[in-house]
Design a protein around this motif. Sequence first.
Motif, PDB file in Angstrom:
ATOM      1  N   ARG A 300       0.862  -1.186   0.000  1.00 20.90           N
ATOM      2  CA  ARG A 300       0.000   0.000   0.000  1.00 20.90           C
ATOM      3  C   ARG A 300       0.896   1.233   0.000  1.00 20.90           C
ATOM      4  O   ARG A 300       1.715   1.422   0.897  1.00 20.90           O
ATOM      5  N   ALA A 301       0.735   2.069  -1.003  1.00 22.35           N
ATOM      6  CA  ALA A 301       1.542   3.281  -1.091  1.00 22.35           C
ATOM      7  C   ALA A 301       0.951   4.382  -0.222  1.00 22.35           C
ATOM      8  O   ALA A 301      -0.271   4.482  -0.060  1.00 22.35           O
ATOM      9  N   ILE A 302       1.825   5.207   0.350  1.00 23.41           N
ATOM     10  CA  ILE A 302       1.376   6.307   1.198  1.00 23.41           C
ATOM     11  C   ILE A 302       0.646   7.366   0.378  1.00 23.41           C
ATOM     12  O   ILE A 302      -0.407   7.868   0.764  1.00 23.41           O
ATOM     13  N   LEU A 303       1.208   7.709  -0.792  1.00 22.49           N
ATOM     14  CA  LEU A 303       0.691   8.806  -1.607  1.00 22.49           C
ATOM     15  C   LEU A 303       0.282   8.325  -2.993  1.00 22.49           C
ATOM     16  O   LEU A 303       0.862   7.374  -3.529  1.00 22.49           O
ATOM     17  N   ASP A 304      -0.692   9.004  -3.563  1.00 17.27           N
ATOM     18  CA  ASP A 304      -1.064   8.810  -4.964  1.00 17.27           C
ATOM     19  C   ASP A 304      -1.306  10.192  -5.552  1.00 17.27           C
ATOM     20  O   ASP A 304      -2.412  10.717  -5.519  1.00 17.27           O
ATOM     21  N   LEU A 305      -0.222  10.790  -6.061  1.00 24.94           N
ATOM     22  CA  LEU A 305      -0.269  12.161  -6.574  1.00 24.94           C
ATOM     23  C   LEU A 305      -0.135  12.215  -8.094  1.00 24.94           C
ATOM     24  O   LEU A 305       0.141  13.273  -8.653  1.00 24.94           O
ATOM     25  N   GLU A 306      -0.281  11.070  -8.750  1.00 24.09           N
ATOM     26  CA  GLU A 306      -0.159  10.976 -10.212  1.00 24.09           C
ATOM     27  C   GLU A 306       1.223  11.384 -10.690  1.00 24.09           C
ATOM     28  O   GLU A 306       1.394  11.885 -11.804  1.00 24.09           O
ATOM     29  N   MET A 307       2.241  11.161  -9.846  1.00 22.27           N
ATOM     30  CA  MET A 307       3.626  11.441 -10.222  1.00 22.27           C
ATOM     31  C   MET A 307       4.203  10.256 -10.987  1.00 22.27           C
ATOM     32  O   MET A 307       3.823   9.119 -10.757  1.00 22.27           O
ATOM     33  N   ARG A 308       5.143  10.533 -11.894  1.00 20.85           N
ATOM     34  CA  ARG A 308       5.878   9.467 -12.578  1.00 20.85           C
ATOM     35  C   ARG A 308       7.241   9.988 -13.035  1.00 20.85           C
ATOM     36  O   ARG A 308       7.724   9.660 -14.106  1.00 20.85           O
ATOM     37  N   LEU A 309       7.860  10.783 -12.191  1.00 18.33           N
ATOM     38  CA  LEU A 309       9.120  11.413 -12.554  1.00 18.33           C
ATOM     39  C   LEU A 309      10.327  10.529 -12.283  1.00 18.33           C
ATOM     40  O   LEU A 309      11.334  10.592 -12.974  1.00 18.33           O
ATOM     41  N   GLY A 310      10.244   9.678 -11.258  1.00 20.23           N
ATOM     42  CA  GLY A 310      11.441   8.951 -10.847  1.00 20.23           C
ATOM     43  C   GLY A 310      12.331   9.852 -10.007  1.00 20.23           C
ATOM     44  O   GLY A 310      11.847  10.726  -9.290  1.00 20.23           O
ATOM     45  N   GLU A 311      13.633   9.593 -10.065  1.00 19.00           N
ATOM     46  CA  GLU A 311      14.654  10.358  -9.339  1.00 19.00           C
ATOM     47  C   GLU A 311      14.631  10.125  -7.832  1.00 19.00           C
ATOM     48  O   GLU A 311      15.519  10.559  -7.112  1.00 19.00           O
ATOM     49  N   GLY A 312      13.594   9.461  -7.316  1.00 19.94           N
ATOM     50  CA  GLY A 312      13.398   9.362  -5.871  1.00 19.94           C
ATOM     51  C   GLY A 312      12.466  10.431  -5.341  1.00 19.94           C
ATOM     52  O   GLY A 312      12.341  10.608  -4.125  1.00 19.94           O
ATOM     53  N   THR A 313      11.753  11.125  -6.239  1.00 14.95           N
ATOM     54  CA  THR A 313      10.910  12.241  -5.814  1.00 14.95           C
ATOM     55  C   THR A 313       9.765  11.796  -4.907  1.00 14.95           C
ATOM     56  O   THR A 313       9.375  12.528  -3.990  1.00 14.95           O
ATOM     57  N   GLY A 314       9.221  10.605  -5.157  1.00 13.95           N
ATOM     58  CA  GLY A 314       8.162  10.106  -4.282  1.00 13.95           C
ATOM     59  C   GLY A 314       8.651   9.922  -2.858  1.00 13.95           C
ATOM     60  O   GLY A 314       7.938  10.215  -1.888  1.00 13.95           O
ATOM     61  N   VAL A 315       9.884   9.457  -2.719  1.00 11.71           N
ATOM     62  CA  VAL A 315      10.492   9.290  -1.394  1.00 11.71           C
ATOM     63  C   VAL A 315      10.605  10.637  -0.690  1.00 11.71           C
ATOM     64  O   VAL A 315      10.230  10.787   0.476  1.00 11.71           O
TER      65      VAL A 315
END
Length: 349
Positions: A300-315
């Motif tokens: 289960r992911a904490i966030l769902d912000l429609e991001m798909r950039l990579g780089e570790g930005t979700g972290v």
Amino acid sequence: MKFNIEKPNTELKESLRHKIDFKTKPIGSLGILEDLAIQIGCIQNSLSPELKNPTIMVFAADHGIALDGVSPYPQEVTWQMVANFLNGGAAINVFSRQNGIDIKIIDAGVNHDFDKNSGVINAKIDYGTKSYLSQAAMSQDQFEHALKQGADLIEKIHHNGCNIIGFGEMGIGNTSSAAILLHYFTNLDLRECVGRGTGWNDEGLKKKFEILSKAISNYKTENTVENILTHFGGFEIVMIVGAMLKAAELKMIILVDGFIISSALLAASKINSTVLDYCIYTHKSNESGHKHMLECLNARAILDLEMRLGEGTGVAVAYPLIESAVNFLNQMASFEDAGVSNSDKVTAS
């Protein structure tokens, strides 16, 4: 390499739950933050866990398959983006600065020579992989070297006091490798695994799928984890596999980013499934295959912000929430401490 990963101390769950339930709040009212606090407490075997020197390691490498047309961007964007990371101008720099996270940029196999004083960590295996359209992406020796490099880098960071690590990546063409890894490790139809990557339109997505279908049809080797990674992986992905396994061995908290990082985790879990007990999934990527990865990992992911950039930005974006989980556990008053009447539905044990 062998990784001796012990399971976290789940016997502490009951004590952590008791501590949380007697905070000045209704039971369960902090939702997922409570689950995170329990997981982190079990990993650290502590009722008062700490987050020390949070770090994101961004691994960069080039992929030979990029020269066969799987990405709308040219291969040189990899080293150009690494230079952007080093200059502090990328999204991962912005979010990490905002949240007090250290960044390490690792050249795992970029087709470029960086200045020795640039700040990049030189772990280069080669100047990119071969194209797996017609041959293995890397040799057996390169695979083993990359795995060890990732583990060694983690060991050094841990020695310097870090106990929570996130991973990012950069590499034109690496969504193709991740899609194939998803296909092989889950037996999911390739069409469900292949996404738009850095921004393909419908025609480009069709072309990407056709190239990857051909690459798979040309693969005649036994489907072991090692063979799949050697044939279809990238140097950055294999290093992240080694880094994740070593981080779990060292009882570090592992923060999982999106599609590429989750493909590395899928591979790592096939080598030693206990690595999953140390993972927190920071966000659900908008890359189409990531939802399948999360389902496969029962995550289960904490966030769902429609991001798909990579780089570790979700972290980097999710990190303050993880801090909140630890802070409420350590700093929030209990009913007894605050002199607040508790519900008669809750009794101390």
